[in-house]
Scaffold this active site. Sequence first.
Site, PDB file in Angstrom:
ATOM      1  N   GLU A 146       0.836  -1.208   0.000  1.00  0.00           N
ATOM      2  CA  GLU A 146       0.000   0.000   0.000  1.00  0.00           C
ATOM      3  C   GLU A 146       0.869   1.255   0.000  1.00  0.00           C
ATOM      4  O   GLU A 146       0.513   2.268  -0.593  1.00  0.00           O
ATOM      5  CB  GLU A 146      -0.934   0.012   1.217  1.00  0.00           C
ATOM      6  CG  GLU A 146      -2.006  -1.067   1.199  1.00  0.00           C
ATOM      7  CD  GLU A 146      -3.036  -0.880   0.087  1.00  0.00           C
ATOM      8  OE1 GLU A 146      -2.642  -0.588  -1.062  1.00  0.00           O
ATOM      9  OE2 GLU A 146      -4.233  -1.058   0.358  1.00  0.00           O
ATOM     10  N   THR A 198      -5.210   6.824  -5.629  1.00  0.00           N
ATOM     11  CA  THR A 198      -5.390   6.983  -4.183  1.00  0.00           C
ATOM     12  C   THR A 198      -4.533   8.131  -3.662  1.00  0.00           C
ATOM     13  O   THR A 198      -4.984   8.922  -2.822  1.00  0.00           O
ATOM     14  CB  THR A 198      -5.049   5.661  -3.463  1.00  0.00           C
ATOM     15  OG1 THR A 198      -5.942   4.660  -3.940  1.00  0.00           O
ATOM     16  CG2 THR A 198      -5.201   5.783  -1.962  1.00  0.00           C
TER      17      THR A 198
END
Length: 324
Positions: A146, A198
């Site tokens: 991530e 993101t």
Amino acid sequence: MRTQFIHQFSYTPYAETGGRVVSIQSPATVANMVCGFDVLGFAVTDPYDEMHIRFTDTPGVTIVNLDAYDLPTQPEQNVAGAALLAMLDEVAEPIGLEVSIFKHIKPGSGVGSSAASAAGAVVAANRLFNDRFSKSDLVRFAMNGEKVASGVKHADNIAPCIYGGVTLIRSIFPLDIVELSAPPLYVTLVHPQIEVRTADARGILKQQVLLKDAIRQWGNIAGLVAGLLQGDYALIGRSLEDVLIEPVRSILIPGFADIKQQSREAGALGGGISGSGPSIFMLSKDEATAKDVEAAMHGIYEKLGLDHHTYVTTINHQGVKFIN
Ligand code: HSE
């Protein structure tokens, strides 16, 4: 290295595993669950990525892309690679892993595409290591993926992908993951075919919030958790409200307000942006309602002339699934 849409595998057997290949399906996930930015998330049954992993005699991590997304194959720049490198760091032996990835979850769609790769890779590798690491360890490794994808270690996609069901990330450092029970819920997802990174969707957020908004938000988070545990659908619906993140991010998603309103009118309990978007999710009590919600979503995007994909699915209580 890139091969295209090849779905057959022919591996040379390796002494370490007896030629073993571990194959898994790694599910999409919906992070935030509207009010729980970075702390709540759940896994869905559909869509999912397929991955295969084996030992090789080349120390380090080798990435093989089996789809057409052309994702980086440098392990440090690949979310699955970064997660596996973190794992190998703790194994501290000169071991080689080769992971082959067929993504069905489009990158940048907001349904945990990067988490599926990172979490799937470490869960599959752990099986090769005879399950030496705990689920919490695997979340810790996968969060490195991530970081590559969004610049930040967050676990609200990774944790539900690995544990299944709905998870609460009470704390990241140190990791404290709480598995939440939930009543039967149907999930309608719509993915307008635009990409929201993101990192960009995080970059536009305000760094300060008003106390009155924080109070409303934590009331909703607590209400949602209580609603899930008690199987109280009305409370779940009332608590699916986000006064902090959605007002900022929803401007990136065409038709967002109409989708929310018409989904509720079609009978959805509620919903909002899936992760950092652009996908939108809605929860319903039954499948017929979830399909009515899907029809409402279609109608709105057809009117806007925006290409989109929808899924009617359920909460996936298993997480990453072994298929061999
Ligand atoms: N909680 C993260 C965010 C999820 O909303 O930025 C990203 O998928």
